[in-house]
Design a protein around this motif. Structure first.
Motif, short mmCIF file in Angstrom:
data_model
loop_
_atom_site.label_atom_id
_atom_site.label_comp_id
_atom_site.label_asym_id
_atom_site.label_seq_id
_atom_site.Cartn_x
_atom_site.Cartn_y
_atom_site.Cartn_z
N GLU A 1 0.83 -1.17 0.04
CA GLU A 1 0.04 -0.02 0.07
C GLU A 1 0.95 1.12 0.07
OE1 GLU A 1 -2.49 -3.13 2.18
OE2 GLU A 1 -0.29 -2.72 2.03
N LYS A 2 1.77 1.24 0.83
CA LYS A 2 2.60 2.52 1.06
C LYS A 2 3.59 2.81 -0.30
CE LYS A 2 6.24 0.00 3.43
NZ LYS A 2 6.89 -0.38 4.83
N GLN B 1 -2.09 1.78 6.92
CA GLN B 1 -2.60 1.78 5.75
C GLN B 1 -3.49 0.97 5.33
OE1 GLN B 1 0.21 3.82 3.19
NE2 GLN B 1 -0.17 4.50 5.50
N ASP C 1 2.21 -2.49 8.69
CA ASP C 1 1.66 -1.35 7.92
C ASP C 1 0.10 -1.28 8.37
OD1 ASP C 1 4.15 -1.07 6.75
OD2 ASP C 1 3.63 -2.20 4.97
#
Length: 471
Positions: free
Chosen positions: A121-122, A365, A362
């Motif tokens: 996602e990042k 996110q 994460d």
């Protein structure tokens, strides 16, 4: 019991660099490469893959080169281990090893037709569905430095491709994000507009960005995983991957030219991916995130450990069927209760050793699409959501009390978690909550109550949440 296919069932000497896979890690090896492998076995063709990473992973790519691109995928469940030797990879690429512009140069080659993305996602450097122009990596790339982000690298390659007079190609995201094709398009076109509006126009006209939904549980490899493979194969393969037998890939039928033989390998090409995408993100991934943060407070380390608990399987079933399913527009022909029960059965696979700490990475996110979006729908419909509240509370309590978890926003998250009111401090962080929840008193109240209950007694909080879903 084991089965192995010792040789690739297609002539590898015919393969050309037709596909670039950016972010080539464990999931890439165990999912899209398996579909391509089976597709080539059915139809033949020249669809070879160049595996690329941008940051870490040089050693893994070099090890793959040393094995001539060959590796095994072990599909393990119960006492069964089914082995496939995958031969789709014909080369690797890493800017730190092969030159700063090696990946853009490859994108500009005439044979390349598809770019697969598993960059997490990042990696999309996005905020609210658009390119995040405040992202330090994006700012550095836009300043004219050698590209370091995936988005900057893609645009650099597309610029070279256009200059070389080659046509467009397909950028296919395989990351767990809603409408990932549109997100990729927005990030790539947004970056190009900042640098060269004419390039942006060319990308919009010539490049396709299909969405896709991927599903296969692929844990990080452990010494035990390698032992399973060695026992089944008869010798070690340090490039191998252990995963579950189940796999699913739903792809929007929106390619430049003829697509690779993913459909022949078992993928489903459809007009609209979103119903499949939402179902998987909310039911499977939402359940995984819930386990990742609740499980440690009950002393568990893996998904399978959690499934042996007296309450957690029911927690997940209620989350999926009582809280998440009602927020979905289900794909035609799907029995959601059967789908949920199938997921619960997959979670019991003790061969995978799928660690909660891996899933928890994460989470900032992942929360918006997995939990916040369905909560907003439930609040609007006046439906209860106690399990979802407990999952968010466990995340916040975990940020405060558990060991640090990898997250792009780890520093502000952990700082907020140490405040007098960690719930308010974390949920006030910019860019986290959707507008519908940011000022919603019922949302804040329910998460606060769940946080207080969980901090007092995790087991009692779980049992209370189960009762509330039946109230």
């Amino acid at each position: 019991m084991s089965r192995t296919l010792p040789q690739s069932p297609y002539p590898r000497d015919r393969l050309k660099p037709r596909i670039l896979h950016l972010g080539f890690g464990a999931f890439a090896r165990a999912h899209p490469m398996v579909y391509l492998h089976h597709g080539l076995a059915q139809t033949g063709g020249d669809w070879g893959v160049v595996a690329a990473r941008l940051n870490s992973g040089i050693e893994a790519l070099s090890a793959l080169d040393a094995a001539r691109g060959l590796y095994h995928v072990a599909e393990a469940d119960g006492d069964m281990t089914c082995l496939h030797q995958i031969g789709t990879v014909i080369g690797t690429c890493h800017p730190a090893r092969d030159g700063a512009m090696a990946v853009p140069d490859l994108i500009a080659t005439p044979d390349l037709s598809v770019i697969l993305l598993t960059i997490t996602e990042k990696g999309y450097c996005s905020h609210d569905g658009n390119l995040d122009l405040s992202h330090p990596g994006v700012q550095a790339d836009l300043a004219g430095n050698t590209p370091c982000t995936a988005i900057g690298t893609l645009v650099a390659g597309l610029r070279q491709r256009r200059a070389a007079g080659h046509g467009g190609l397909t950028l296919l995201s395989c990351d767990n994000q809603p409408d990932n094709g549109a997100l990729t398009r927005a990030a790539v076109v947004g970056f190009a507009k900042e640098q060269d509006p004419e390039l942006a126009d060319w990308i919009e006209a010539e490049v396709r960005f299909p969405s896709s939904m991927v599903d296969r549980i692929v844990p990080a490899m452990t010494p035990e995983s390698y032992d399973v493979i060695e026992d089944a194969l008869g010798h070690a393969d340090k490039n191998a991957i252990l995963c579950e037998p189940f796999r699913q890939w739903v792809i929007e039928d929106n390619f430049v030219g003829t697509p690779p033989p993913f459909e022949a390998g078992g993928a489903l090409l459809v007009k609209d991916v979103q119903p499949f995408e939402d179902m998987k993100l909310r039911l499977l991934n939402g359940a995984h995130t819930t386990l990742a943060w609740l499980g440690p407070f009950l002393g568990y380390e893996t998904v399978a450990d959690c499934m042996s608990d007296a309450d957690l399987p029911q927690v997940l079933r209620q989350l999926m069927l009582a809280e998440q399913a009602s927020t979905l527009t289900l794909p035609e022909g799907i029995d959601v209760e059967h789908y949920a029960d199938e997921l619960l059965q997959r979670f019991t696979n003790t061969r995978l050793q799928h660690k909660l700490v891996q899933i928890a990475a994460d989470s900032s996110q992942k929360m918006p699409q997995r939990l916040f979006a369905p909560i907003a729908r439930n609040i609007a419909a006046d439906r209860p959501w106690p399990i979802s509240a407990l999952a968010i509370a466990a995340w916040i309590l975990g940020l405060r009390d558990l060991a640090p978890i990898t997250d792009p926003h780890q520093t502000p998250l952990r700082k907020a978690a140490q405040q007098h009111d960690p719930v308010a401090a974390i949920l006030a962080l910019p860019g986290l909550l959707p507008d519908a929840l940011r000022t919603n008193a019922a949302f804040m109240s329910n998460v606060n109550l769940a946080f207080a209950a969980l901090a007092r007694d995790p087991r009692a909080a779980i049992k209370q949440a189960l009762l509330e879903d039946h109230a």
